[in-house]
Design a protein around this motif. Sequence first.
Motif: not given
Length: 401
Positions: A209-211, A300-301, A303-311
Amino acid sequence: MRAMESFDIAVIGAGAAGMMCAAVAGQLGRRVVLIDHSPRLAEKIRISGGGRCNFTNLQAGPANYLSANPHFCRSALARYTPRDFLALLKRHRVTWHEKHRGQLFCDHSSESVIDMLKAECDTGRIAWRRPVAVDAVRHQDADGFALDTNAGPIGARALVVATGGLSIPKIGATDFAYRLAKQFGHKLVDTRPALVPLTFSTDEWAPFVPLSGVSLEVALATGQKKTGGEFVEDLLLTHRGLSGPGVLQISSYWKPGEPICVDLLPERDATADLIEAKTGTKRQVGSLLAEWVPARLAHVWLETHGVPVEARIADLPDKTLRRIGEALKRWTLTPNGTEGYKKAEVTKGGVDTRELSSATMMSERVPGLYFIGEAVDVTGWLGGYNFQWAWASGVAAGQAS
Ligand code: FDA
């Protein structure tokens, strides 16, 4: 009781197809009455193409149309082409430009197309009856058709039904054509909204929604397998789901319950590029992905796929990068519905063409009865194809009736 007025042809529906048909028939010397219940003329032309009417597509051909009877549109489209419509515009000094992939728009306003069609009708000495409602239609064999209207009875040798589909009821869309078709024993192909935004359940869509407002070019297909069209076009995220030209296109092929498949990176081998980015870089997966798609969507994509953004990419095993790469190329989502007829540009389905002549649009059941335009089961892609069908089917019936 008012005396019956008599005409050669009664056309019901003064939209794109109806005006074209009436003008052609009138200019061939027929006495034509054109009836519409709306107080405003051709409202769909007026609002089309963002007010500039995407009136045709240079590439229009049978492959750009959906129908239970895919060859039906072939004859009329071949006999009245985009070039014929351009010649008409030229005679009326309406200027235009090409926007994208053969899509032609008016330089100034869609009003110029309406004015042109009205002038063509006036040249054909059309009798206008609007706003006038048709309450009942009777077929009287050799005598043709008798119409009860709120402006008195009308008789005609031939009847052309051009009342369009169900989309945008607030500007006058009705199921008149379908009711009349049934009254005369015609079959209907199930109708549903097409060229329409797709919606998702509140829970599934919450992270996106925020997108709302984010857009990007993607490749879209329906189903687990590629069952219908595949389009490379823009996708737009909204607060309720997905819209934009690519989604509108795919919506015509989408069936309830079926997933859609989005390739977020149509130009890229995402897995190979992720694995390559492993060497000699300390980059985070979020920052790399943000170079490929809008940053907010990238985060967001992931996060929803279970991948940490900072990895850090260098720390992720190839197996994980492959999984991310494949998911980026095959983002699979299952809509829970569409925005419905209030937002749909067209109606898919309609009067079954298997009982109409493809050369003339005349009923094979009831001689003298014609169905044209969006009322019939011919649905064009987004991009000027639906108007081209309205013009072509209108001309076919106008010449024949
Ligand atoms: P259309 O809907 O044009 O006309 C039907 C007429 O029948 C109307 O005047 C209506 O008032 C009348 N009518 C209905 N029921 C009646 C009744 N019971 N009694 C009497 N009269 C009745 N296509 C395209 O190719 N390029 C574009 O840019 C766009 N843009 C676009 C934007 C939006 C917002 C919409 C909703 C649609 C489009 N379209 C489009 C689709 C295009 O507008 C559509 O396919 C054509 O207008 C169909 O032409 P018809 O003449 O068949 O129906």
